[in-house]
Design an enzyme around this catalytic site. Structure first.
Site, short mmCIF file in Angstrom:
data_model
loop_
_atom_site.label_atom_id
_atom_site.label_comp_id
_atom_site.label_asym_id
_atom_site.label_seq_id
_atom_site.Cartn_x
_atom_site.Cartn_y
_atom_site.Cartn_z
N CYS A 218 0.83 -1.20 0.00
CA CYS A 218 0.00 0.00 0.00
C CYS A 218 0.87 1.26 0.00
CB CYS A 218 -1.01 -0.03 1.14
SG CYS A 218 -2.35 1.17 0.86
N HIS B 73 -3.71 -4.74 -0.03
CA HIS B 73 -3.42 -5.17 1.34
C HIS B 73 -3.43 -6.69 1.41
CE1 HIS B 73 -3.52 -1.25 3.30
NE2 HIS B 73 -4.44 -0.93 2.41
N GLU C 160 -2.64 -8.49 3.83
CA GLU C 160 -3.04 -8.94 5.16
C GLU C 160 -4.55 -9.08 5.30
OE1 GLU C 160 -2.83 -4.43 5.40
OE2 GLU C 160 -1.65 -6.02 4.45
#
Length: 195
Positions: free
Chosen positions: A77, A177, A179
């Site tokens: 990001c 992202h 995650e």
């Protein structure tokens, strides 16, 4: 294996920690130069605004440390954007690892900015995407993006094609992202840790 998450003025780091916990990876969250340099893998995540985040990196010297690292480094990001040469977000000079400028999505393209939500990536040319299905869906939240360039190893389309992932030497980056990108994001993190 020693994995370091770089501690700096950015949000969403806790989500990265949770993602690493889920795959059983140990890590250290630090801004200590010696710890970062001695790591086997370095993750440079973040949610934030380019100029204030870059200013923080300069104040603590990480703007010089990160580009000089020799081990695999993975920026995500705003981490990816700061690894580029320049960002149109408050006209910010960045670290220049990737010789490309980050640009704002055009407001006149009829699409909402920021680009927020699930979108698919394609054109994989990275060891980080090994095992991903074609056109995997990942999660984006951004108003600025790097255009398609010589470092592009996966792309996405939102108003126009842009770089979803970049790679140069030991530096890897993703605009999305990992995650919070489900199985695809987890696969990418696992592949990074296996490099």
């Amino acid at each position: 294996m020693k994995t370091v998450i770089i501690k700096y003025n950015a949000g969403n780091v806790q989500s990265v920690m949770y993602a690493l916990d889920r795959i059983g990876a140990s890590y250290l969250y630090t801004d200590d130069e010696a710890e970062i340099r001695s790591a086997d893998k370095v993750i440079f995540p973040g949610v934030g605004e380019a100029s204030t985040t870059m200013s923080y990196l300069r104040n603590v010297g990480l703007d010089k440390v990160i580009p000089s690292l020799k081990q695999p480094v993975f920026g995500t990001c705003v981490g990816m954007q700061l690894m580029c040469r320049f960002s149109e977000e408050n006209n910010t000079d960045c670290m220049g690892i990737f010789d490309v400028d980050v640009k704002r999505f055009p407001a006149d393209a009829g699409l909402k900015v920021p680009h927020m939500g699930w979108n698919n990536i394609s054109g994989y040319q990275s060891p980080l995407t090994a095992g991903l299905p074609d056109n995997a869906y990942v999660y984006f939240v951004h108003s600025y993006a790097a255009p398609i360039c010589e470092y592009t190893v996966a792309s996405c389309d939102y108003a126009l094609p842009f770089s979803a992932m970049l790679h140069k030497d030991n530096f890897y980056a993703a605009q999305f992202h990992c995650e919070i990108s489900g199985n695809a994001g987890q696969q990418i993190l696992e592949n990074f840790l296996k490099l």
